[in-house]
Structure formats: structure tokens, C-alpha cells
Design a protein around this motif. Structure first.
Motif, PDB file in Angstrom:
ATOM      1  N   LEU A  17       0.923  -1.352  -0.034  1.00 31.89           N
ATOM      2  CA  LEU A  17      -0.033  -0.093   0.040  1.00 31.89           C
ATOM      3  C   LEU A  17       0.695   1.379  -0.124  1.00 31.89           C
ATOM      4  N   CYS A  18       0.300   2.191  -0.686  1.00 29.24           N
ATOM      5  CA  CYS A  18       0.975   3.561  -0.673  1.00 29.24           C
ATOM      6  C   CYS A  18       0.118   4.556   0.003  1.00 29.24           C
ATOM      7  N   VAL A  19       0.699   5.606   0.494  1.00 30.24           N
ATOM      8  CA  VAL A  19      -0.264   6.630   1.620  1.00 30.24           C
ATOM      9  C   VAL A  19      -1.202   7.057   0.798  1.00 30.24           C
ATOM     10  N   SER A  20      -1.080   7.258  -0.811  1.00 30.44           N
ATOM     11  CA  SER A  20      -2.147   7.895  -1.570  1.00 30.44           C
ATOM     12  C   SER A  20      -3.441   7.041  -1.539  1.00 30.44           C
ATOM     13  N   ASP A  21      -3.161   5.778  -1.163  1.00 31.75           N
ATOM     14  CA  ASP A  21      -4.348   4.666  -1.249  1.00 31.75           C
ATOM     15  C   ASP A  21      -5.074   5.045   0.307  1.00 31.75           C
ATOM     16  N   LEU A  22      -4.479   5.466   1.116  1.00 35.58           N
ATOM     17  CA  LEU A  22      -5.158   5.695   2.522  1.00 35.58           C
ATOM     18  C   LEU A  22      -5.317   7.168   2.661  1.00 35.58           C
ATOM     19  N   ALA A  23      -5.002   8.078   1.858  1.00 30.31           N
ATOM     20  CA  ALA A  23      -5.358   9.423   2.117  1.00 30.31           C
ATOM     21  C   ALA A  23      -6.306  10.108   0.886  1.00 30.31           C
ATOM     22  N   ARG A  24      -7.338   9.306   0.784  1.00 31.36           N
ATOM     23  CA  ARG A  24      -8.253   9.487  -0.279  1.00 31.36           C
ATOM     24  C   ARG A  24      -9.565  10.585   0.244  1.00 31.36           C
ATOM     25  N   LYS A  25      -9.589  10.581   1.529  1.00 32.79           N
ATOM     26  CA  LYS A  25     -10.587  11.289   1.996  1.00 32.79           C
ATOM     27  C   LYS A  25     -10.485  12.915   1.665  1.00 32.79           C
ATOM     28  N   TYR A  52       0.360   6.172  13.941  1.00 40.27           N
ATOM     29  CA  TYR A  52      -0.592   5.349  13.049  1.00 40.27           C
ATOM     30  C   TYR A  52      -1.261   6.435  11.737  1.00 40.27           C
ATOM     31  N   GLN A  53      -1.419   7.537  12.459  1.00 37.61           N
ATOM     32  CA  GLN A  53      -1.999   8.577  11.546  1.00 37.61           C
ATOM     33  C   GLN A  53      -1.213   8.944  10.512  1.00 37.61           C
ATOM     34  N   LYS A  54       0.093   8.999  10.527  1.00 36.75           N
ATOM     35  CA  LYS A  54       1.220   9.479   9.669  1.00 36.75           C
ATOM     36  C   LYS A  54       0.848   8.330   8.307  1.00 36.75           C
ATOM     37  N   ARG A  55       0.716   7.459   8.239  1.00 42.58           N
ATOM     38  CA  ARG A  55       0.453   6.513   7.199  1.00 42.58           C
ATOM     39  C   ARG A  55      -0.908   5.863   7.146  1.00 42.58           C
ATOM     40  N   HIS A  56      -1.519   6.511   7.756  1.00 43.02           N
ATOM     41  CA  HIS A  56      -3.198   5.803   7.615  1.00 43.02           C
ATOM     42  C   HIS A  56      -3.774   6.934   8.022  1.00 43.02           C
ATOM     43  N   PRO A  57      -3.873   7.998   7.381  1.00 46.23           N
ATOM     44  CA  PRO A  57      -4.805   9.315   7.743  1.00 46.23           C
ATOM     45  C   PRO A  57      -6.332   8.978   7.627  1.00 46.23           C
ATOM     46  N   ASP A  58      -6.554   8.283   6.739  1.00 44.65           N
ATOM     47  CA  ASP A  58      -8.177   7.896   6.395  1.00 44.65           C
ATOM     48  C   ASP A  58      -8.653   7.065   7.435  1.00 44.65           C
ATOM     49  N   SER A  90      12.187   1.023   3.742  1.00 41.07           N
ATOM     50  CA  SER A  90      11.702   1.533   2.635  1.00 41.07           C
ATOM     51  C   SER A  90      12.444   2.631   1.684  1.00 41.07           C
ATOM     52  N   GLY A  91      13.730   2.602   2.127  1.00 42.51           N
ATOM     53  CA  GLY A  91      14.624   3.489   1.085  1.00 42.51           C
ATOM     54  C   GLY A  91      14.327   4.955   1.684  1.00 42.51           C
ATOM     55  N   GLU A  92      13.617   5.120   2.638  1.00 40.54           N
ATOM     56  CA  GLU A  92      13.484   6.595   3.295  1.00 40.54           C
ATOM     57  C   GLU A  92      14.785   7.156   4.056  1.00 40.54           C
ATOM     58  N   LYS A  93      14.834   8.481   4.205  1.00 43.98           N
ATOM     59  CA  LYS A  93      16.007   8.833   4.826  1.00 43.98           C
ATOM     60  C   LYS A  93      15.635   9.537   5.952  1.00 43.98           C
ATOM     61  N   ILE A  94      16.188   9.875   7.087  1.00 45.78           N
ATOM     62  CA  ILE A  94      15.943  10.698   8.159  1.00 45.78           C
ATOM     63  C   ILE A  94      16.975  11.907   8.070  1.00 45.78           C
ATOM     64  N   LYS A  95      16.418  12.997   8.129  1.00 46.71           N
ATOM     65  CA  LYS A  95      16.998  14.414   7.852  1.00 46.71           C
ATOM     66  C   LYS A  95      17.974  14.625   9.095  1.00 46.71           C
ATOM     67  N   CYS A  96      18.885  15.657   9.093  1.00 42.48           N
ATOM     68  CA  CYS A  96      19.786  16.004   9.978  1.00 42.48           C
ATOM     69  C   CYS A  96      18.884  16.252  11.474  1.00 42.48           C
ATOM     70  N   LYS A 123       4.246   7.108  -3.961  1.00 40.79           N
ATOM     71  CA  LYS A 123       5.697   6.510  -3.849  1.00 40.79           C
ATOM     72  C   LYS A 123       6.059   6.206  -2.292  1.00 40.79           C
ATOM     73  N   ILE A 124       5.031   6.636  -1.452  1.00 37.95           N
ATOM     74  CA  ILE A 124       5.518   6.626  -0.204  1.00 37.95           C
ATOM     75  C   ILE A 124       4.856   5.338   0.351  1.00 37.95           C
ATOM     76  N   TYR A 125       5.262   4.362   1.037  1.00 36.99           N
ATOM     77  CA  TYR A 125       4.775   3.051   1.369  1.00 36.99           C
ATOM     78  C   TYR A 125       4.029   3.325   2.805  1.00 36.99           C
ATOM     79  N   VAL A 126       3.083   2.418   3.112  1.00 35.51           N
ATOM     80  CA  VAL A 126       2.315   2.335   4.347  1.00 35.51           C
ATOM     81  C   VAL A 126       2.955   1.000   4.922  1.00 35.51           C
ATOM     82  N   PHE A 127       3.184   1.460   6.310  1.00 26.24           N
ATOM     83  CA  PHE A 127       3.551   0.272   7.142  1.00 26.24           C
ATOM     84  C   PHE A 127       2.922   0.444   8.665  1.00 26.24           C
TER      85      PHE A 127
END
Length: 808
Positions: A404-412, A570-576, A716-722, A804-808
Motif C-alpha cells: 500500500l501507498c499513502v495515496s491509497d489511504l489518503a483519499r478522503k 499510526y495517522q502518519k501512514r493511515h490518515p483515512d 523502505s528506502g527513506e532517509k532521516i534528515k539531520c 511512492k510513499i509506502y504504508v507500514f
């Protein structure tokens, strides 16, 4: 007539070295007549031989007393401000049917006691003492020394002769010296008290009483210089300030409370040890049965030391303000640097876009993208928090995708979600008002009761580092909670700034704000900042008078903070599909309800622990199922059970090779192992501090979920900024130090007040703050840092498309 007959009888049979009417014993005879009549003496006209003797100090008098033979000992002595007088009595006869009454008459006071001295314990159990020692009251004198007479009258109603020993001696070391240890021995029938005079320039002192012996239980009391002095187990709580003690006791005394600029330090050994957590003695078989108390002597050390002055108070307050104001300054500096970098990056991006636009016409401008996005937003309020637009796509089809991607759970509709999450803030603000007002009123009442009654056992302070200010007994413990309020307010300001920047970007129809990054919903962040401020306020209220009945004040918003942080993760990746505010606060209310039940009824209650463990495990399983199937599984009607059966079939039976959602399954398995282990620990060990046990459950789940989020983000290949990386490392270090100071345990309301005082320690920071104050400092900073991590952790995704942002 009765009094006249009594007087004639006494006068007729008086013998001594000189006639009684020309000696101070005249008043003594009058008093003895009154005493005899009031106490039920012999019949009027009964012949009683009253003997008056000139007595001396440090001489032991062995005499016999009967109902027909009474003695008056006359002492002539010089009263000194630095010396006291002590009377010691031993009754040599056994199995007395009537006790001997001793009446000590001074110029401004009367002291009476009987021997054997009968002291009562729990359930009115009686303990006789044949050896009694009492110190005479020393009323204030204008001169350095005065010559006075005092008399000791010895009488009994027993017709049989009773042998006794009487000795009066001077107490040479009656006045305590500043910063000098003084040792003595006390027992239930031989209490001790000593005088302390405030030296010039000292307005506050702390009286420390120590003993190498846990038991017998004793009481330390601070009383004004007046007569009588209440120095027995059954009356020591009548006036002044007092507290029970085993090994340690400490009371802070202020000059303003004692007009004579001096006070008595009274130490009384109790007849029983129940008040200090000792074993219960057996219950007597007969109501009039006398119990042998045994040897209950206790060696005690007393030290009176000057407390801190006003300069230390000012330094403590400036230090506290300085620490947390520095975070405001640091935030301004970081914001300035980030704005400068953002401005430079924006300038470069605009230059690139302008060059591209000039080279070839754009197929789709940012304005058109923004308008199409805004036009697609529906203004209809959602009826169910889990509703999706099924015209475009069925939610079961979307959510059963393996990746799943965030776009799938940010449709509202974003406006609907914003209103939904703003309810978190308004609800917690309402809860805070209605929760805080009665709490403030209650703790003010507690403090008033402590100040009026002088009972130092009501509140569980660290008495070795409790600095009063005004009506507050431990101002330093209250002041150290300022960090929660100031840093909570700072976090709200940071969130507000981000909210304003995001709304402006939305108004400008910027593509990054509309289509990129984690959806920005700030309602939960506002709720977290408010909860942090309320934690500071309620923790301060709790420390006004920390005790067994108000500990939930200090923990209620800790549960809320832990719950809100998990919901935000939880809301970060599952806002809906995140829970509504009403459901979340209802669950938190249930947690607080169980916390109160556990504190009140949980100690050694097998039924409660079984019920709680079962509910804990069932709740873990239900929540695991809800998280794994992302809200598609519900308990309800028959048609929904058919859906559940279908889901179980497709996800468990048909997928023989393993679970469909590996990552979620790993998290939930680990979560169940942790929670089942905690439930088993609680059921087996049954910790006394149920509130802390419940808080440990919440923190363990939060840390587990946070670690999972970080790991999955990196996978997921994401980075953590400074900035978030620095916040993570800094917060982890601060949490480590904070927990170290938290577990020092300077007091504990799970034990008796006397046992709690055994853990008291001196101040360790600026002579003003103790270990628990440092916990307040560090934990407020650590919570603020944790909130910043949640706020900034996904800043690296602000330019990444949501598909392109994965849900986990």
C-alpha cells in the motif's frame, strides 16, 4: 463544707520540719484536698497522714505510699534557659490494684501521671509501664535564671503499701545547638524533648532525627514553648507539627510560626509499630488484659541545621527559567537557519522552473493541478470515520494490496479530516478545564489541612529537600514542573508555525503541499502540546501534597500523551482510517478508570488481577486484528461476519505460504509477546504501584511501535534528515538520564509515611532541587524532544509523491 472538712483533716495530721501554713506547701495542701475530692478520695474526715519533705536534686528517694500515707516533695531550684528538669519514677511493687498518682505542681504548670502508666494501642490494647520518666515544662523567662519552687505530690487509693523510687535531676544539655548532633534514648514511658532557640539571622531551620533502628516506631513533634508539653503517644498529635518515623525524620521549621523564637523538639516512642508498617500484635483475649510491651527503647540522634536562605530560592527560580527559555532561543536560531536554507532552495527551484517554462510550454501548470485537486474535494461531511469514495475504488480492494501507498489511504476530503482531527484538540482542552479545576481545589484543601493540623504524614514529601514558600510545603517540587508547561507551549508555537506555512502553501496551490509528503494534519499535534502542558500543571498539583489518594493526578495525562503519540504515528501512514477523537478518549478514559481501580482495590486482590489480565489480553488481540486488517474487520451483524470469514479465508487459508502482510505481522507478534508478558508479570507479581505498571505498559507499546516505524522507514528506502536525527539521539540520551533519576525513589506512597521517609535524601542541585526535580527537568525536555521527532521525522518526504510513499 466538704472542702473545709478535708482541709481540717489534712492540716491536723500534717507533720514536717516547720508548720505548713508558713511554707509554700500551704498551696500544695489546698491543691491536694481538691485533687483528693475530685479523684474520689477517702470519706470526709478520714484520717490521712500527709508528709512534706524538703527534697534535693540527684537523690533517689525510696518510699512507701498508701491511701493513709501521702508525701509531698518540695524542691527549690534555679530555672535556667539552657537547662531542664527531669522526674524519674519506678514502682517496685507488682500486680498493683490501684496505681500511684504523681502530681508535679510548678508556678505556671501542672503535670500529673500515674504509675503503672497505661498506654493504649490499636484496638484499645493496654500496655503497662512501671518505669516512667518525664521532663518538666520550662515556661519562658525574662531573666537568664529565676528561683522557683515546685512540688511533687504522691498519693494512691490502695490500702496496701506500695514501694516506689523517685529521682529528680537536672538536664544539663537541654538546649540543642545548631549543626551539632545530640544523642539520647527514649521509650513510650520515657519521652524526651529539648529546646531550640533560633540564632540571629536564621529564619528557617530543618530538624533532622535519625536512628540506626527501624523499630520501635516513634513520633517526632515540633511544639511551641508552652505548658503543658504533649509528650505521650496518646496526646503528641494534639498541637504543633508531627510525623511518624523509623530511621529518618525531618521537619522544616520557620521562625514566623513561633513568636518566642524557640520551640521544643519532642520524640515519643509509640506503644505499637503498625503506624510505621511493623507487624500487628495479637488481639487480647479479654478487654481488660494487660500486654507486656517488652523493651521498646530507641537511641535517637537530633541535628538542627539552618535551611536555605532567600538567595538560594532566587537562584533556583532563575536556573529553572533559564533552562527552558534557552530552548526558546535555540528554536528561534534553528528556525532562522532553516528559513534561510528554504529561501535559497526555493529561489533555485523557481529559477529552474522559469528556465524550463521559457524553453518549452508546460503541459500542466501548478495552478491547474491545484485547481483540479481543489475541485475534486468534496464538502460533504463523512458519516463514518472509515468511509471511502466507493465510486472510484472499493476500499477492500485498495487495502488488500500487498504494498500500500499513502495515496491509497489518503483519499478522503482533506477538509473533513482536518475537522475530524481538530476535535482531538478541542476535546482535550475541554477535558483539561473540567479535570484541572477540582484538582486545584482539592490540593489546596490538602495543603490547608496539613498546615492547620500539623500532620506531616498526610503528604509524602522528600522532607530532607522540601523547601516551603508561603502556604506550600515543597515549593521546589512544584517549580520543577515549569518545564512541562513552557516546553508544551513552545511545541504548540512550533506546530502553529508549521500549520500556517502549510495553509499558505495550500492557498498558493503548491504541488508539494497538495500531492507530496505525509498528509499534514495538526490536530493531534495540538492535542499533544496541550497534554504536555496539562501534565506539568497536574504534576505540580500532585506535588502540593503527594499521597495515595491523588496519584492519578500525576499519571492521567501521561496515559493521554502515550496514547496520542501512538495515534499520531499510526495517522502518519493511515490518515483515512485513524480512530476518531471520541473513540480514542473513550479508550483513554477506560485506562484511567482501571488505573484508579488498581490503586484502590488492586493490592493483593486476585480477582482484580485476573479480570485485568484477561481484558488486557483480549484488548491486545482485538487491536491486533484491527491493525492487521486495517479496519476491514469488525464485530457486528451477520453480513459483516460473512465478510470476516472471507477475509480470513483469503488471507490465512489461501495464503498457505505465509501471512500476506509480513511487516504488520512481525510488529503485531512482537506486540502480543510484550503485552502477554506484561500481563503475566502483573498477574504473578502484582506490583503495588499499579498506576506505574499501567504506564509501563503504555510506554512499552509506544517504544515498540516507534522502533518499528523507524526500522520500516529505513527499510523502505527513506532517509532521516539531520534535524530529526539529532532530536532522536538527543532525546534518547536525555530519556536515559531521566529514568535514572526517576528510579531513585525518594518517597513512595505504597508504604507507610515513616517507611517512605527512609528513602528521603538531601538536595543535590543548587541546594534546592532533589533527584525527582531533576527527573521533572529531564523528562519534560525528553518529551519535548520526542514530540519534535514525531513532527519532523518525515520531513524528507515533503517532495515525494504520495503514491511512492509506502504504508507500514
Amino acid at each position: 463544707m466538704v472542702l473545709r472538712s478535708c482541709w481540717k483533716s489534712r492540716h491536723k495530721n500534717t507533720s514536717g520540719s516547720s508548720p505548713c501554713w508558713i511554707r509554700p506547701g500551704l498551696a500544695a495542701l489546698f491543691w491536694l484536698c481538691v485533687t483528693q475530692l475530685v479523684c474520689g478520695g477517702g470519706a470526709v474526715g478520714e484520717t490521712t497522714n500527709v508528709v512534706q519533705k524538703d527534697a534535693e536534686f540527684d537523690v533517689t528517694y525510696n518510699d512507701t505510699v498508701t491511701s493513709e500515707n501521702q508525701t509531698i516533695y518540695a524542691f527549690n531550684h534555679t530555672i535556667s534557659r539552657n537547662k531542664g528538669v527531669r522526674v524519674t519514677v519506678d514502682v517496685l511493687s507488682q500486680n498493683l490494684k490501684s496505681p500511684i498518682l504523681f502530681v508535679v505542681r510548678q508556678q505556671q504548670a501542672v503535670l500529673s501521671f500515674q504509675v503503672p502508666l497505661i498506654l493504649r494501642g490499636l484496638y484499645q490494647r493496654k500496655y503497662p509501664y512501671n518505669h516512667v520518666g518525664r521532663t518538666l515544662c520550662q515556661p519562658p523567662t525574662r531573666a537568664i535564671s529565676e528561683t522557683q519552687h515546685f512540688f511533687i505530690d504522691v498519693s494512691t487509693l490502695s490500702s496496701q503499701g506500695t514501694n516506689y523510687q523517685l529521682r529528680v535531676s537536672r538536664v544539663e544539655s537541654f538546649t540543642l545547638q545548631t549543626d551539632k548532633k545530640f544523642s539520647f534514648t527514649a521509650s513510650p514511658s520515657q519521652p524526651q524533648y529539648f529546646k531550640y532557640v533560633f540564632p540571629d539571622g536564621v529564619d528557617t531551620v530543618i530538624v533532622k532525627v535519625n536512628s540506626a533502628m527501624n523499630f520501635p516506631c516513634s513520633v517526632m513533634s515540633i511544639q511551641d514553648i508552652q505548658c503543658p508539653v504533649y509528650d505521650l503517644d496518646n496526646n503528641v498529635a494534639f498541637i504543633g507539627m508531627y510525623q511518624t518515623m523509623t530511621k529518618k525524620g525531618a521537619i522544616t521549621v520557620q521562625r514566623k510560626d513561633f513568636p518566642s523564637n524557640s520551640f521544643y523538639v519532642v520524640v515519643v516512642v509509640k506503644t505499637e509499630d503498625e503506624a510505621c508498617g511493623g507487624p500487628l500484635r495479637f488481639y487480647p483475649l479479654r478487654p481488660d488484659e494487660l500486654i507486656d510491651a517488652g523493651n521498646r527503647s530507641k537511641v535517637v540522634d537530633v541535628v538542627v541545621s539552618p535551611a536555605i536562605n532567600s538567595e538560594v530560592y532566587v537562584m533556583g527560580m532563575l536556573f529553572c527559567l533559564g533552562i527552558f527559555l534557552s530552548f526558546y532561543l535555540l528554536t528561534l536560531m534553528v528556525a532562522y537557519v532553516m528559513n534561510l536554507k528554504s529561501f535559497t532552495a526555493s529561489y533555485r527551484l523557481n529559477s529552474v522552473i522559469l528556465n524550463l517554462t521559457q524553453s518549452r510550454p508546460s503541459e500542466r501548470s501548478l495552478d491547474s493541478v491545484g485547481r483540479s485537486r481543489q475541485e475534486s474535494l468534496s464538502s460533504v461531511e463523512e458519516d463514518d470515520y472509515d468511509t471511502l469514495d466507493d465510486i472510484n475504488s472499493d476500499k477492500n480492494i485498495v487495502r488488500t494490496k500487498k504494498f500500500l501507498c499513502v495515496s491509497d489511504l489518503a483519499r478522503k476530503d482533506k477538509r473533513v479530516l482536518s475537522k475530524k482531527y481538530q476535535i482531538y484538540f478541542w476535546n482535550i482542552a475541554t477535558i483539561a478545564v473540567f479535570y484541572a479545576l477540582p484538582v486545584v481545589q482539592l490540593v489546596i484543601t490538602y495543603q490547608t489541612v496539613v498546615n492547620v493540623t500539623g500532620n506531616q504524614d498526610i503528604c509524602y514529601y522528600n522532607f530532607l529537600c522540601a523547601h516551603p514558600l508561603g502556604a506550600l510545603s515543597a515549593f521546589n517540587n512544584i517549580l520543577s514542573n515549569l518545564g512541562y508547561v513552557m516546553l508544551g507551549l513552545l511545541f504548540l508555537l512550533i506546530v502553529l508555525k508549521r500549520d500556517i506555512v502549510h495553509n499558505r502553501a495550500m492557498v498558493r496551490n503548491e504541488l508539494n503541499a497538495l500531492e507530496c509528503g505525509i498528509p499534514k494534519h495538526f490536530g493531534l499535534f495540538y492535542a499533544m502540546g496541550t497534554a504536555l502542558m496539562m501534565e506539568g500543571l497536574l504534576s505540580a498539583c500532585y506535588h502540593v501534597c503527594p499521597n495515595y489518594t491523588n496519584f492519578q493526578f500525576d499519571t492521567s495525562f501521561m496515559y493521554m500523551i502515550a496514547g496520542l503519540c501512538m495515534l499520531k504515528l499510526y495517522q502518519k501512514r493511515h490518515p483515512d482510517i485513524n480512530a476518531s477523537a471520541y473513540t480514542a478518549y473513550a479508550c483513554l478514559a477506560a485506562v484511567i478508570f482501571f488505573s484508579v481501580l488498581g490503586v484502590v482495590f488492586g493490592k493483593d486482590n486476585t480477582v482484580f488481577w485476573i479480570v485485568f489480565s484477561v481484558i488486557h489480553i483480549l484488548a491486545t488481540l482485538l487491536l491486533s486484528t484491527q491493525l492487521y486488517y486495517m479496519g476491514r474487520w469488525r464485530l457486528g451483524r451477520f453480513t459483516q461476519r460473512q465478510t470476516m470469514v472471507y477475509i480470513v479465508y483469503t488471507d490465512c487459508i489461501r495464503q498457505c505460504s505465509g501471512p500476506m502482510y509480513i511487516d504488520r505481522m512481525v510488529l503485531l507478534v512482537m506486540g502480543n509477546i510484550v503485552n502477554w508478558s506484561l500481563a503475566a508479570y502483573g498477574l504473578i507479581e502484582r506490583p503495588n504501584d499499579f498506576a506505574s505498571y499501567l504506564l509501563a505498559i503504555a510506554i512499552c507499546n509506544l517504544l515498540l511501535y516507534f522502533a518499528f516505524y523507524i526500522i520500516m522507514k529505513l527499510r523502505s528506502g527513506e532517509k532521516i534528515k539531520c534535524l530529526p536525527l539529532v532530536c532522536i539521539l538527543f532525546t534518547a540520551v536525555v530519556w536515559g538520564f531521566a529514568l535514572y533519576f526517576f528510579f531513585q525513589g525518594l518517597s513512595t506512597w505504597q508504604k507507610t509515611p515513616a517507611e517512605s521517609r527512609e528513602h528521603n535524601r538531601d538536595c543535590i542541585l543548587l541546594s534546592f532541587f532533589d533527584d525527582h526535580d531533576i527527573w521533572h527537568f529531564l523528562s519534560s525536555i525528553a518529551m519535548f524532544g520526542s514530540f519534535l521527532v514525531l513532527l519532523t521525522m518525515d520531513d524528507d518526504l515533503d517532495t515525494v509523491q504520495r503514491d511512492k510513499i509506502y504504508v507500514f
